[in-house]
Design a protein around this motif. Structure first.
Motif, PDB file in Angstrom:
ATOM      1  N   ALA A  13      43.065  59.073 102.345  1.00 39.45           N
ATOM      2  CA  ALA A  13      42.851  57.981 101.854  1.00 39.45           C
ATOM      3  C   ALA A  13      42.362  58.016 100.276  1.00 39.45           C
ATOM      4  O   ALA A  13      42.800  56.985  99.517  1.00 39.45           O
ATOM      5  CB  ALA A  13      41.391  57.317 102.691  1.00 39.45           C
ATOM      6  N   LEU A  35      44.916  49.739 100.181  1.00 37.71           N
ATOM      7  CA  LEU A  35      45.212  48.964 101.490  1.00 37.71           C
ATOM      8  C   LEU A  35      46.071  49.756 102.523  1.00 37.71           C
ATOM      9  O   LEU A  35      45.451  49.860 103.747  1.00 37.71           O
ATOM     10  CB  LEU A  35      46.142  47.954 100.996  1.00 37.71           C
ATOM     11  CG  LEU A  35      45.840  46.772  99.981  1.00 37.71           C
ATOM     12  CD1 LEU A  35      47.108  45.849  99.772  1.00 37.71           C
ATOM     13  CD2 LEU A  35      44.602  46.079 100.599  1.00 37.71           C
ATOM     14  N   PHE A  36      46.682  50.891 102.157  1.00 34.39           N
ATOM     15  CA  PHE A  36      47.314  51.737 103.081  1.00 34.39           C
ATOM     16  C   PHE A  36      46.399  52.678 103.615  1.00 34.39           C
ATOM     17  O   PHE A  36      45.986  53.168 104.726  1.00 34.39           O
ATOM     18  CB  PHE A  36      48.434  52.347 102.249  1.00 34.39           C
ATOM     19  CG  PHE A  36      49.974  51.700 101.964  1.00 34.39           C
ATOM     20  CD1 PHE A  36      50.287  51.009 103.052  1.00 34.39           C
ATOM     21  CD2 PHE A  36      50.421  51.909 100.933  1.00 34.39           C
ATOM     22  CE1 PHE A  36      51.409  50.249 102.775  1.00 34.39           C
ATOM     23  CE2 PHE A  36      51.529  51.275 100.626  1.00 34.39           C
ATOM     24  CZ  PHE A  36      51.964  50.446 101.488  1.00 34.39           C
ATOM     25  N   GLY A  72      43.102  52.093 103.546  1.00 32.62           N
ATOM     26  CA  GLY A  72      42.232  51.479 104.668  1.00 32.62           C
ATOM     27  C   GLY A  72      42.951  51.250 105.979  1.00 32.62           C
ATOM     28  O   GLY A  72      42.001  51.295 106.992  1.00 32.62           O
ATOM     29  N   ALA A  73      44.019  50.972 105.899  1.00 28.18           N
ATOM     30  CA  ALA A  73      44.669  50.783 107.180  1.00 28.18           C
ATOM     31  C   ALA A  73      44.717  51.863 107.846  1.00 28.18           C
ATOM     32  O   ALA A  73      44.506  52.013 109.430  1.00 28.18           O
ATOM     33  CB  ALA A  73      46.246  50.125 106.836  1.00 28.18           C
ATOM     34  N   LEU A  74      45.021  53.145 107.248  1.00 29.50           N
ATOM     35  CA  LEU A  74      45.113  54.398 108.048  1.00 29.50           C
ATOM     36  C   LEU A  74      43.662  54.528 108.687  1.00 29.50           C
ATOM     37  O   LEU A  74      43.522  55.274 109.936  1.00 29.50           O
ATOM     38  CB  LEU A  74      45.413  55.441 106.913  1.00 29.50           C
ATOM     39  CG  LEU A  74      45.248  57.016 107.654  1.00 29.50           C
ATOM     40  CD1 LEU A  74      46.400  57.225 108.616  1.00 29.50           C
ATOM     41  CD2 LEU A  74      45.422  58.034 106.514  1.00 29.50           C
ATOM     42  N   LEU A 116      41.265  52.481 109.536  1.00 27.38           N
ATOM     43  CA  LEU A 116      40.955  51.726 110.899  1.00 27.38           C
ATOM     44  C   LEU A 116      41.783  51.919 111.894  1.00 27.38           C
ATOM     45  O   LEU A 116      41.233  52.017 113.096  1.00 27.38           O
ATOM     46  CB  LEU A 116      41.268  50.271 110.243  1.00 27.38           C
ATOM     47  CG  LEU A 116      40.290  49.584 109.421  1.00 27.38           C
ATOM     48  CD1 LEU A 116      40.710  48.074 108.874  1.00 27.38           C
ATOM     49  CD2 LEU A 116      38.927  49.916 109.724  1.00 27.38           C
ATOM     50  N   ILE A 117      42.956  52.349 111.868  1.00 23.52           N
ATOM     51  CA  ILE A 117      43.896  52.932 112.777  1.00 23.52           C
ATOM     52  C   ILE A 117      43.196  54.198 113.574  1.00 23.52           C
ATOM     53  O   ILE A 117      43.180  54.124 114.760  1.00 23.52           O
ATOM     54  CB  ILE A 117      45.364  53.131 112.352  1.00 23.52           C
ATOM     55  CG1 ILE A 117      46.091  51.670 112.195  1.00 23.52           C
ATOM     56  CG2 ILE A 117      46.281  53.692 113.373  1.00 23.52           C
ATOM     57  CD1 ILE A 117      47.273  51.894 111.377  1.00 23.52           C
ATOM     58  N   THR A 162      40.063  53.482 115.510  1.00 19.14           N
ATOM     59  CA  THR A 162      40.209  52.823 116.816  1.00 19.14           C
ATOM     60  C   THR A 162      40.844  53.833 117.839  1.00 19.14           C
ATOM     61  O   THR A 162      40.427  53.743 118.903  1.00 19.14           O
ATOM     62  CB  THR A 162      41.630  51.758 116.648  1.00 19.14           C
ATOM     63  OG1 THR A 162      40.988  50.582 115.659  1.00 19.14           O
ATOM     64  CG2 THR A 162      41.801  51.145 117.821  1.00 19.14           C
ATOM     65  N   LEU A 174      34.750  49.115 107.966  1.00 20.18           N
ATOM     66  CA  LEU A 174      35.509  48.161 106.775  1.00 20.18           C
ATOM     67  C   LEU A 174      34.622  47.788 105.773  1.00 20.18           C
ATOM     68  O   LEU A 174      35.022  47.838 104.490  1.00 20.18           O
ATOM     69  CB  LEU A 174      36.063  47.168 107.722  1.00 20.18           C
ATOM     70  CG  LEU A 174      36.624  45.905 106.702  1.00 20.18           C
ATOM     71  CD1 LEU A 174      38.096  46.750 106.114  1.00 20.18           C
ATOM     72  CD2 LEU A 174      37.196  44.722 107.582  1.00 20.18           C
ATOM     73  N   TYR A 214      34.063  50.919 103.634  1.00 19.96           N
ATOM     74  CA  TYR A 214      35.363  51.187 102.825  1.00 19.96           C
ATOM     75  C   TYR A 214      35.251  50.109 101.753  1.00 19.96           C
ATOM     76  O   TYR A 214      35.686  50.492 100.507  1.00 19.96           O
ATOM     77  CB  TYR A 214      36.516  50.907 103.853  1.00 19.96           C
ATOM     78  CG  TYR A 214      37.737  51.460 102.972  1.00 19.96           C
ATOM     79  CD1 TYR A 214      38.137  52.723 102.913  1.00 19.96           C
ATOM     80  CD2 TYR A 214      38.659  50.403 102.527  1.00 19.96           C
ATOM     81  CE1 TYR A 214      39.576  53.067 102.598  1.00 19.96           C
ATOM     82  CE2 TYR A 214      39.983  50.781 101.800  1.00 19.96           C
ATOM     83  CZ  TYR A 214      40.069  52.254 101.729  1.00 19.96           C
ATOM     84  OH  TYR A 214      41.211  52.595 101.214  1.00 19.96           O
TER      85      TYR A 214
END
Length: 362
Positions: A242, A254-255, A257-259, A261-262, A265, A285, A288
């Motif tokens: 990140a 953005l990439f 943060g998406a990584l 969160l995924i 999960t 989130l 972050y």
């Protein structure tokens, strides 16, 4: 103007065009070597402050200081590599022990809980995947080809690594090597101004790349603390990835943060969505976003503004323009290229008012 003069002009124009095409073809053929030189130049700019520190403060001789700086660089990259080895091994073992039916049940239950909580229609992931090109990745016939490509590419990587380190050594050892090779393109009367511009670019970009390393280090520490607090699997590696994503302005976070969160999960599959997964994702989130605000309002102004002597709005516009012209690669190289353009303009186009205004801080 007689026919002989016209014919000579036409032939000269054709020769110039052929020469330009030949040069472009030659540059295309040696693009990998140009890439090695570029990486080596970046490493030499990043290592230059350390070499100067070792020579001035610790009284190392030039060669020993360069070797020591390169060893530190190699150690840094080796440490990054070794950080991922146990994680990849662990993930391989986990994949080998996965119960496909159990994972499918967990995903289906998570999908149902999300649909119930947000009161939306349940997504059919199987049909969604079938409508995309993702199934092409599961072609078993492609696995041997991928392995062969990896093995053949591994030798090229070793050659490239050796080449970059070899070139970096001489660029650090002889600080005039690069500038002397560039001076062949300058007119005799412009050499003094060319030297001033080159030295200014070298100083500014050295500070810029060192600042980028500091930015990645700060983000890595903050992300690691955040992910370790909430028990995300492989928190250190995820934090590093990140942090590296942040080298891509604007879309990189953005990439990243998406990584985050995924993976947060997937680390909690099997738990209740409403009472466990959703609150944890919300806290991650928020953390972050807070870290990104710290980076945007504290780290980046110090690095981009003070190191390259440019206003934040200039940097923003330069990144947008380079991104529109060259894509993601343009986003990454926008700041150093814009800095070089400004320095060259200050030396050779200083009579223009717009150049004076843009370069008054240089």
């Amino acid at each position: 103007m007689n026919s002989k003069t016209i014919a000579y002009g036409i032939l000269r124009a054709i020769a110039v065009i052929v020469g330009i095409l030949a040069l472009l073809w030659f540059l295309y053929k040696i693009q990998s070597i140009l890439l090695y030189i570029t990486f080596a130049a970046v490493i030499s700019l990043m290592g230059r402050p350390l070499v100067l520190f070792l020579k001035r403060r610790l009284k190392f001789n030039n060669t020993l200081a360069v070797v020591f700086a390169l060893f530190i660089t190699i150690g840094l990259f080796l440490s990054l590599f070794l950080l991922f080895v146990p994680i990849v091994t662990e993930q391989g073992q986990l994949i080998g022990n996965i119960d496909i039916n159990e994972v499918g049940d967990d995903l289906d239950r998570l999908n149902q809980e999300i649909s119930d909580y947000f009161n939306v229609e349940k997504l059919n992931f199987v049909e969604l995947i079938k409508q995309t090109d993702l199934m092409a990745f599961f072609d078993l016939k492609a696995i041997p080809n991928a392995i062969n490509s990896f093995l053949s590419g591994f030798g090229a990587v070793l050659i490239g690594l050796f080449s970059v380190l070899f070139i970096s050594f001489f660029l650090l050892k002889d600080s005039r090597l690069l500038v002397n090779s560039m001076l062949v393109f300058a007119k005799k009367e412009d050499e003094t101004r060319f030297m001033r511009a080159f030295n200014k670019i070298k100083d500014l970009l050295s500070r810029y790349f060192v600042g980028l390393l500091l930015q990645v280090l700060i983000l890595f520490v903050l992300y690691s603390i955040l992910l370790l607090i909430f028990g995300v699997s492989n928190a250190i590696a995820v934090a590093l990835i990140a942090a590296i994503f942040n080298l891509i302005p604007y879309i990189g976070p953005l990439f990243g943060g998406a990584l985050v969160l995924i993976l947060a999960t997937t680390s909690n599959l099997g738990y209740d969505f409403q009472s466990v997964i959703l609150p944890k994702l919300t806290y991650i989130l928020i953390g972050y976003i807070v870290i990104q605000l710290i980076d945007n309002f504290l780290n980046q102004p110090l690095i981009f503004g003070n190191s390259v002597k440019s206003h934040p709005l200039e940097i923003f516009l330069a990144i947008l323009i380079f991104g529109a012209l060259f894509g993601i690669g343009g986003l990454i190289v926008a700041v150093p290229f814009y800095t070089a353009i400004k320095v060259i303009a200050k030396e050779f186009l200083s009579e223009y008012k717009i150049v004076k205004q843009l370069t008054k801080e240089l």
